[in-house]
Design an enzyme around this catalytic site. Structure first.
Site, PDB file in Angstrom:
ATOM      1  N   LYS A 132       1.269  14.352   1.857  1.00  0.00           N
ATOM      2  CA  LYS A 132       2.698  15.468   1.992  1.00  0.00           C
ATOM      3  C   LYS A 132       2.219  17.065   2.054  1.00  0.00           C
ATOM      4  O   LYS A 132       1.332  17.162   1.609  1.00  0.00           O
ATOM      5  CB  LYS A 132       3.543  15.206   1.408  1.00  0.00           C
ATOM      6  CG  LYS A 132       3.459  13.039   1.101  1.00  0.00           C
ATOM      7  CD  LYS A 132       4.341  12.172   2.573  1.00  0.00           C
ATOM      8  CE  LYS A 132       4.105  11.638   2.729  1.00  0.00           C
ATOM      9  NZ  LYS A 132       3.268  10.450   2.686  1.00  0.00           N
TER      10      LYS A 132
HETATM   11  C1  LIG Z   1       8.562   7.970   5.606  1.00  0.00           C
HETATM   12  C2  LIG Z   1       7.243   7.298   3.902  1.00  0.00           C
HETATM   13  N1  LIG Z   1       8.343   6.480   3.141  1.00  0.00           N
HETATM   14  C3  LIG Z   1       7.887   6.517   1.704  1.00  0.00           C
HETATM   15  C4  LIG Z   1       6.937   6.292   1.505  1.00  0.00           C
HETATM   16  C5  LIG Z   1       6.530   6.538  -0.266  1.00  0.00           C
HETATM   17  O1  LIG Z   1       5.796   7.386  -0.730  1.00  0.00           O
HETATM   18  P1  LIG Z   1       5.143   6.622  -2.234  1.00  0.00           P
HETATM   19  O2  LIG Z   1       3.975   6.847  -1.405  1.00  0.00           O
HETATM   20  O3  LIG Z   1       5.161   8.415  -3.072  1.00  0.00           O
HETATM   21  O4  LIG Z   1       5.471   6.120  -2.715  1.00  0.00           O
HETATM   22  C6  LIG Z   1       5.855   6.723   2.375  1.00  0.00           C
HETATM   23  C7  LIG Z   1       4.512   6.933   2.479  1.00  0.00           C
HETATM   24  O5  LIG Z   1       3.531   7.409   2.843  1.00  0.00           O
HETATM   25  C8  LIG Z   1       6.211   7.237   3.487  1.00  0.00           C
HETATM   26  O6  LIG Z   1       5.499   7.834   4.668  1.00  0.00           O
END
Ligand SMILES: Cc1ncc(COP(=O)(O)O)c(C=O)c1O
Length: 374
Positions: A182
């Site tokens: 990110k």
């Molecule tokens: C669009 C989206 N939503 C949710 C997530 C979930 O994030 P996390 O890995 O911090 O749980 C991601 C992660 O890749 C994502 O790209």
């Protein structure tokens, strides 16, 4: 020849210094550094409340619980997303109903939302794909007309804007990720933000086992024994994680600016190459390019392009997933654009330290691979 990765975090001595302060303090689980990180995010975004959690999936889960999503409910979800979005709905015992996306922005097609609304629909989760905000004006209008809550999956969109508004602050709750790929990262981490005091308190409470949090107890002069009123979760971010987040926040705008320059450079390069399209950007948004996701022409085997570049020590990836085809959801939904993007999208290297000459080199190999596979 050195390897070019798809993404690379940008750290320097500041992260180490922040971690050192936390380690020296002796308070390494959730404590003052988490509070500082939350305040930094809240002030950057101009929101009243920010709740730091273990990852964005946890933030989405808490967001849905806080608005009362439960068994039997339906939640509309933008189909083209990392399946954490749909999973968070399943965690509540509810059903994700997938809405197709637009071929240009990869974001939810607002014209298809209303036909999916039933009397069980309680909320919409638009996803700001790769850091480009979805069409929030239209989404908010539909949500008001049908009395639905809006949870923004802003996992990839810290710093992105829709008109003059910050992504993640337009719906009822916004959820951000600090995963390694990110805009800024804490390794793993997430944040839920809102202007609604009740939702904030509910999410905070559920993030700490459903008990009175340490800070609330600390504000009292009395010795207060916590009570557990709900089966909450242990979704707490640690102060060690938050230390990295605090240092990363100082770099956020610099990272975004550099990525915008690199995206412009990538666009110029892709314009010179056949059989591939650069990402489209709406003119009323600020795209933060969590990923730079192009589309190869129909009929070109995108996976073979990824393999071919891998042989040249260049790491690329698919964009993300078409949710409706994932076996876990057993979904009757049809989302043909999402499926097409799932098959044609190609994420190219994009990170703060990437150099123009790296892009030149990757573009050269990409051109050769596309010409061989056309
Ligand atoms: C669009 C989206 N939503 C949710 C997530 C979930 O994030 P996390 O890995 O911090 O749980 C991601 C992660 O890749 C994502 O790209």
């Amino acid at each position: 020849m050195s390897k070019i990765s798809l993404a690379k975090p940008y750290f320097d001595h500041e992260e180490l210094e922040e971690i050192r302060t936390v380690l020296d303090s002796g308070w390494v689980s959730q404590g003052p550094k988490v509070k500082e990180f939350e305040e930094k995010i809240a002030s950057y975004l101009g929101v009243k409340y920010a709740i730091a959690v273990t990852n964005c999936t946890a933030a989405l889960h808490l967001a849905l619980l806080s608005i009362g999503i439960k068994k039997g409910d339906e939640v509309l979800v933008a189909d083209f997303t990392f399946p954490a979005t749909g999973h968070s709905v399943l965690y509540c015992g509810a059903r994700p109903v997938f809405v197709d996306v637009k071929l240009d922005t990869y974001n939810i097609d607002t014209e298809l939302i209303e036909e999916k609304i039933t009397n069980r629909t309680k909320a919409i989760i638009p996803v700001h794909a790769f850091g480009q905000p979805a069409d929030m004006d239209e989404i908010i209008k539909i949500s008001k007309d049908h009395n639905l809550k809006v949870i923004e999956d802003a996992a990839c969109a810290l710093g992105a804007k829709y008109n003059d508004k910050n992504a993640g602050t337009i719906g009822d709750i916004g959820c951000f990720s600090f995963h390694a790929r990110k805009g800024i990262t804490t390794g793993e981490g997430g944040m839920a933000v809102t202007n609604d005091k009740n939702l904030a308190e509910k999410m905070r409470h559920l993030s700490v086992f459903g008990m009175t949090s340490a800070w609330v107890r600390e504000k009292s002069d009395e010795f207060v024994v916590p009570r557990f009123t709900e089966a909450g979760y242990n979704y707490k971010m640690s102060d060690i994680t938050a230390a990295v987040g605090v240092a990363q926040m100082r770099k956020l705008d610099k990272i975004i600016e550099r990525k915008k320059e690199l995206a412009k450079y990538w666009n110029e390069k892709l314009n010179e190459i056949e059989y591939i399209e650069s990402p489209y950007v709406d003119n009323n948004v600020k795209h933060v390019y969590q990923s730079y996701v192009s589309l190869v022409d129909k009929g070109i085997n995108r996976n073979k392009i990824i393999e071919s570049l891998m042989k040249k020590d260049v790491q690329t990836q698919i964009g993300t997933y078409a949710s409706h085809i994932q076996p876990v959801y057993n979904s009757p939904d049809k989302c043909s654009n999402s499926f097409e993007i799932f098959e044609r999208s190609l994420a190219l290297p994009m990170y703060f330290m990437l150099r123009e000459e790296d892009i030149d080199m990757v573009a050269k190999h990409l051109k050769t691979a596309l010409e061989q596979l056309k």
